[in-house]
Design a protein around this motif. Sequence first.
Motif, PDB file in Angstrom:
ATOM      1  N   TRP A  11     131.571 -21.481 -17.306  1.00 13.69           N
ATOM      2  CA  TRP A  11     132.936 -21.242 -16.845  1.00 13.69           C
ATOM      3  C   TRP A  11     133.213 -19.790 -16.473  1.00 13.69           C
ATOM      4  N   PRO A  13     132.369 -17.671 -14.028  1.00  9.98           N
ATOM      5  CA  PRO A  13     132.901 -17.338 -12.694  1.00  9.98           C
ATOM      6  C   PRO A  13     134.361 -17.762 -12.524  1.00  9.98           C
ATOM      7  N   SER A  14     134.718 -18.917 -13.068  1.00 14.79           N
ATOM      8  CA  SER A  14     136.114 -19.378 -12.973  1.00 14.79           C
ATOM      9  C   SER A  14     137.046 -18.491 -13.780  1.00 14.79           C
ATOM     10  N   VAL A  15     136.596 -18.078 -14.966  1.00 20.05           N
ATOM     11  CA  VAL A  15     137.414 -17.197 -15.809  1.00 20.05           C
ATOM     12  C   VAL A  15     137.683 -15.888 -15.080  1.00 20.05           C
ATOM     13  N   SER A  17     137.529 -15.350 -11.883  1.00 17.38           N
ATOM     14  CA  SER A  17     138.358 -15.653 -10.716  1.00 17.38           C
ATOM     15  C   SER A  17     139.828 -15.778 -11.120  1.00 17.38           C
ATOM     16  N   GLU A  18     140.083 -16.449 -12.244  1.00 16.68           N
ATOM     17  CA  GLU A  18     141.458 -16.575 -12.730  1.00 16.68           C
ATOM     18  C   GLU A  18     142.048 -15.239 -13.172  1.00 16.68           C
ATOM     19  N   LEU A  23     135.977 -14.558  -5.583  1.00 22.49           N
ATOM     20  CA  LEU A  23     134.826 -15.391  -5.926  1.00 22.49           C
ATOM     21  C   LEU A  23     133.527 -14.603  -5.795  1.00 22.49           C
ATOM     22  N   SER A  26     133.359 -12.226  -8.707  1.00 23.54           N
ATOM     23  CA  SER A  26     133.121 -13.010  -9.930  1.00 23.54           C
ATOM     24  C   SER A  26     131.661 -13.401 -10.049  1.00 23.54           C
ATOM     25  N   GLY A 134     136.723 -26.241 -20.544  1.00 22.45           N
ATOM     26  CA  GLY A 134     137.541 -26.569 -19.376  1.00 22.45           C
ATOM     27  C   GLY A 134     138.925 -27.037 -19.778  1.00 22.45           C
ATOM     28  N   LEU A 137     140.882 -24.028 -20.998  1.00 24.81           N
ATOM     29  CA  LEU A 137     141.333 -23.231 -19.851  1.00 24.81           C
ATOM     30  C   LEU A 137     142.529 -23.896 -19.176  1.00 24.81           C
TER      31      LEU A 137
END
Length: 174
Positions: A11, A13-15, A17-18, A23, A26, A134, A137
């Motif tokens: 997770w 990269p998503s963290v 990004s958030e 992207l 990240s 997930g 998050l």
Amino acid sequence: MNYTYYGMFLWLPSVLSEKGYSLVHSLGYVLVMTLAQVPGYLTAAWLVERWGRKKTLVTAMILAAVAALLFGLANSTAMLIVCGLFLSYFMLAAFAGTYIFTVEQFPTVARATGMGWAAGFGRIGSALAPFITGWLLGVHLGYGWIFGLFFAILLVGFVIVVTLGYETRGKDIH
């Protein structure tokens, strides 16, 4: 350790990004952090013979736990990258220590079975972690809480190894 590793790095990269990073940034930051795993693994592989299996493992586990907590609380790019590097380094150092430490906790006649069961339980954590992370998050608890959970899980593992495992370096384990 499997729960923390797979819950976190899948997770990451998503963290990032958030947290407002593009992207591309990240993925680049995660790549840089991931590169620290190679020296972490190699350092631990060397230390288990010099310093001992248990000492290497528990040191790497507690430092990975602290790095996870600090990563979750990071509020700057520099802190994210530094904590991510340490987290990546010490997680893989802990894995390297785990493989030799765990297998040597079992007598020779039960070694394959013992290691198989230990690895199997680790895989359960590997499978559950991405889904639970997930979900966490998605409910927006905050990164401090999520990475605090990783810290707590590593801390539990640390306590188990400290209290139940025994050092095998230099000992006849047959």
